[in-house]
Design an enzyme around this catalytic site. Structure first.
Site, PDB file in Angstrom:
ATOM      1  N   GLU B  51      -4.541   0.624  -3.299  1.00 38.45           N
ATOM      2  CA  GLU B  51      -5.152   1.963  -3.410  1.00 38.45           C
ATOM      3  C   GLU B  51      -4.470   2.812  -4.482  1.00 38.45           C
ATOM      4  OE1 GLU B  51      -4.349   0.601  -0.478  1.00 38.45           O
ATOM      5  OE2 GLU B  51      -6.063   0.770   0.897  1.00 38.45           O
ATOM      6  N   PHE B 113      -5.251   4.074  16.019  1.00 38.55           N
ATOM      7  CA  PHE B 113      -4.946   3.081  14.991  1.00 38.55           C
ATOM      8  C   PHE B 113      -5.365   3.572  13.604  1.00 38.55           C
ATOM      9  CE2 PHE B 113      -6.247  -0.765  12.555  1.00 38.55           C
ATOM     10  CZ  PHE B 113      -4.967  -1.267  12.354  1.00 38.55           C
ATOM     11  N   GLN B 114      -4.459   3.519  12.674  1.00 35.81           N
ATOM     12  CA  GLN B 114      -4.686   3.930  11.282  1.00 35.81           C
ATOM     13  C   GLN B 114      -5.118   5.391  11.161  1.00 35.81           C
ATOM     14  OE1 GLN B 114      -7.036   0.879   9.219  1.00 35.81           O
ATOM     15  NE2 GLN B 114      -5.117  -0.151   8.714  1.00 35.81           N
ATOM     16  N   LYS B 163     -14.899   9.022  10.699  1.00 33.60           N
ATOM     17  CA  LYS B 163     -15.921   7.980  10.749  1.00 33.60           C
ATOM     18  C   LYS B 163     -17.233   8.473  11.374  1.00 33.60           C
ATOM     19  CE  LYS B 163     -16.572   3.235  12.180  1.00 33.60           C
ATOM     20  NZ  LYS B 163     -16.071   2.112  12.965  1.00 33.60           N
ATOM     21  N   MET B 466      16.225   3.811 -19.088  1.00 31.39           N
ATOM     22  CA  MET B 466      16.542   5.238 -19.088  1.00 31.39           C
ATOM     23  C   MET B 466      17.684   5.537 -18.118  1.00 31.39           C
ATOM     24  SD  MET B 466      15.846   7.963 -20.649  1.00 31.39           S
ATOM     25  CE  MET B 466      14.209   8.346 -21.270  1.00 31.39           C
TER      26      MET B 466
END
Lengths: 168, 557
Positions: B51, B113-114, B163, B466
């Site tokens: 993602e 969940f999630q 949802k 760096m």
């Protein structure tokens, strides 16, 4: 350091207070008091922020607040252009030795006794913050059990309202 | 038309002119993916490996075009995976629309969940965000999000859609694409004051940032520079706004900026700052920054005025519209004395220039300059390679330099380059380091899946360059955890992902590699080996000022 009072009119939606306070937190603005309530319209809530800092910090705070889409208008209020008030509830230990002194002080400040029990007295006092500070300081000579104060609410004098303020 | 929430999301995206989204499916966003399937002839979806890559790609798309990029992800880890990319877009004022799924409203708050509070998480890193409670508000929230993302100072907006809201049915009526909020010039009195300030100075300097790109104020800015005979420098975010070889342009300034531009700004008596925010990487120690200089600062975001550096004239306004009003008020002048000083700074810069032969960073980027054209988007990751690219790349057209300036996100470039190619249909270039590439090389899978023409130039020194440079200068050469010693073979990695690649250890090999890479149909990886002790110069040490620019570092032998 100066003290500033800034009134903020925001959309009356859940999460808006969080957006405002989260902004204060992440930019480390030194907020000394904050009040929130519904207004004359259920579309808006009014947040009154009491803030200590320099002129630059205040301007930055106002500029940052204006960037939140939920902020509708902002007005800076001061003693000259506004009336302010705060409410204090203070619970004192009710000790026979100091009872009369406490009552005398409360009478002098016109604090109202709200609850009286064998061991405690609760007073209510409204007024500007200085007056409330003075009363608390006086009470420090005795035993304070608990303090709760609302923070300042403030309205501009005269007929103009915060809704008339146009974005800078 | 009665549609489901997920159909409304996709229809509204199409209605707002979006024909390409980046994303990754998951449990709580499945309805939206079903709608994407349904409308696939009107809107394309690019599936990435992660993602974060999708969100960086949407960001790259937006940077390359100025149009909002759209990323779609699921709830929970899908949503948290885009957080770094959303923050990257926020710090660089990139218009990004992030759509996340969430668990159904009746499960919100139950740690299901999630489930994650992504609107809470992204509160400080978005311009605004929405949790959509009802399907009735969905289309208008999306439209408002598009408007917010591109209006004023652009930025990311996140929309979290549970949802059950995606499933619910509602009437949908197509509307016209939004128009950004109208922009205004500063008030006449402010314009007049600013013009008077410019007229009264002897050594004006124009310092601009990304705001000139998003406000499309390049042309009028150049006209102003011409009229008042001022040199121009920019922040990292301003790069590519004006042609690099423009005679008035002294280059990027700041910590690793060009000596001439940093010194000119420090010696100016009036800095005209346009769409920029005097970041600490530009100013160094603010208390010592351009102490006796008057500052005219124009920015669409009022909170930037006097935030870092006090402005004598702070104009909260559109740059282009304001400059159009300032221009007739300023006097046409020639400033031979000031130009002579500038020439001196340029000569000093040239005297300190790296003239070594062989595989040096500036030679590598200079060779790359001969392969890119005016339309090539060049993305970078973060570190030494980013600064070498910023110092040496030659741009001719706007929006060709894609780099994470504010947040400094390693792993940004791979997604951004992919997004830029999808947006412009041009072969893109990614300049990266072995450290940064390690953070996003999974997106090679995306590049090969879609056969994205891109040249990936890894400036491979085997160390976090760096970090090493700072450890060399400020930490007694204690190379704590900056030596990678990974034994990864980037050519084999490219091949394993079905891309092509080659290694270059000298400029001849690099030339051969570029020849192949720039004619290759698809992603091409060049593992370009450089010395681990190459440093980025000049350097203004953190907390120091422009009077203390480091121009040489003794090489580690």
């Amino acid at each position: 350091m100066n003290r500033y009072i800034v009134a903020v009119l925001v959309n009356n939606q859940f999460g808006v207070l969080n957006r405002v306070t989260s902004l204060f937190r992440r930019r480390q603005f030194n907020i000394s008091a904050l009040t929130v309530s519904e207004t004359e319209s259920n579309e808006f809530s009014r947040i009154t922020v009491t803030f200590e800092g320099e002129e630059d910090n205040k301007q930055q705070l106002i500029n940052q607040l204006y960037k939140l889409p939920d902020v509708c208008s902002i007005k800076e209020l001061n003693n000259d252009n506004s009336v302010s008030s705060e409410l204090l509830l203070i619970k004192m230990k009710n000790d026979p030795a100091t009872r009369e002194d406490i009552r005398a002080a409360a009478d002098a400040f016109k604090a109202k006794s709200m609850d009286y029990s064998r061991d405690s007295i609760v007073f209510q006092l409204t007024g500007d913050s200085r007056r409330i500070d003075d009363f608390i300081n006086l009470m420090r000579d005795y035993t304070i059990l608990e303090i709760c104060r609302t923070g300042i609410v403030s309205l501009e004098k005269g007929s103009s309202t915060i809704r008339k303020v146009t974005n800078l | 038309m009665l549609l489901s929430g997920s159909d409304i999301i996709v229809k509204t995206l199409i209605e707002q002119g979006c024909d390409l989204v980046f994303g990754y499916p998951g449990g709580q966003i499945l309805h939206v993916y079903d709608s994407l399937y349904k409308y696939q002839d009107k809107i394309e979806h690019i599936l990435t490996a992660h993602e974060q890559g999708a969100a960086h790609a949407a960001d790259g798309y937006a940077r390359a075009t100025g149009k909002p990029g759209v990323v779609i992800s699921t709830s929970g880890p899908g949503a948290t995976n885009i957080v770094t990319a959303v923050a990257t877009a926020h710090l660089d004022s990139v218009p990004l629309i992030a759509i996340t799924g969430n668990v159904p409203t009746y499960q919100i708050g139950s740690d299901s969940f999630q489930e994650i509070d992504i609107t809470g998480i992204t509160l400080p890193i978005t311009k605004h965000n929405y949790f959509v409670n009802s399907v009735e508000s969905l289309a208008d929230i999306l439209r408002e999000a598009f408007k917010l993302a591109v209006s004023g100072r652009p930025g990311p907006v996140l929309i979290d859609v549970p949802k059950d809201v995606q499933e619910a049915m509602c009437e949908y009526e197509e509307k016209a694409p939004i128009t950004p909020e109208e922009r205004f010039p500063a008030k006449d009195i402010r314009i007049k004051e600013a013009a008077e300030c410019i007229n009264s100075c002897k050594r004006p300097y124009i310092y601009f940032g990304g705001g000139v790109l998003s406000g499309e104020a390049q042309d009028i800015m150049l006209e102003l520079a011409e009229k008042i005979d001022a040199p121009i420098g920019c922040s990292l975010m301003g790069l590519s706004a004006i042609p690099t070889d423009h005679p008035r342009f002294l280059g990027m300034q700041g910590m690793h900026g060009h000596y001439a531009s940093s010194t000119a700004m420090n010696n100016a008596d009036c800095v005209i700052a346009l769409g920029t925010r005097f970041n600490d990487r530009v100013t160094g120690d603010v208390s010592k920054f351009a102490t006796y200089t008057k500052v005219v600062h124009i920015d669409i975001d009022g909170s930037e005025l006097s935030k870092n550096v006090g402005a004598n004239h702070g104009l909260r306004a559109d740059i282009k519209l304001s400059l159009e009003k300032i221009l007739p008020l300023v006097k046409q002048v020639n400033r031979p004395a000031w130009q002579k000083e500038i020439e001196k700074f340029k000569a000093e810069e040239k005297a300190n220039a790296d003239t070594r032969e062989g595989m040096t960073p500036s030679n590598i980027i200079s060779l790359l300059n001969t392969y890119i054209n005016e339309n090539t988007p060049v993305a970078t990751d973060v570190g030494q390679h980013q600064m070498w690219a910023a110092q040496n790349l030659i741009f001719r057209k706007s929006r060709k330099f894609l780099s994470s300036g504010g947040l400094g996100t390693m792993g940004f470039g791979m997604g951004a380059a992919i997004g830029a190619t999808f947006a412009t249909k041009e072969r893109s270039v990614l300049i990266t380091g072995d450290g940064s590439f390690g953070m996003s090389l999974n997106e090679l899978a995306t590049a090969t899946k879609y056969n994205v023409p891109m040249v990936i130039l890894i400036m491979n020194n085997g160390v976090l360059g760096m970090i090493r440079q700072w450890q060399t200068l400020f930490f007694d050469k204690h190379y704590s955890n900056s030596i990678l010693d990974r034994k990864s073979d980037f050519v084999k990695i490219a091949e394993a992902f079905s891309a092509e690649g080659t290694r270059a250890t000298n400029l001849d090999e690099l030339k051969t590699a570029f020849d192949k890479a720039f004619s290759h149909d698809g992603p091409y990886v060049i593992d370009c080996i450089i010395d681990k002790d190459e440093v980025v110069l000049p350097m203004m040490a953190p907390g120091s000022s422009m009077n203390e620019i480091i121009t040489e570092v003794e090489a580690e032998k």
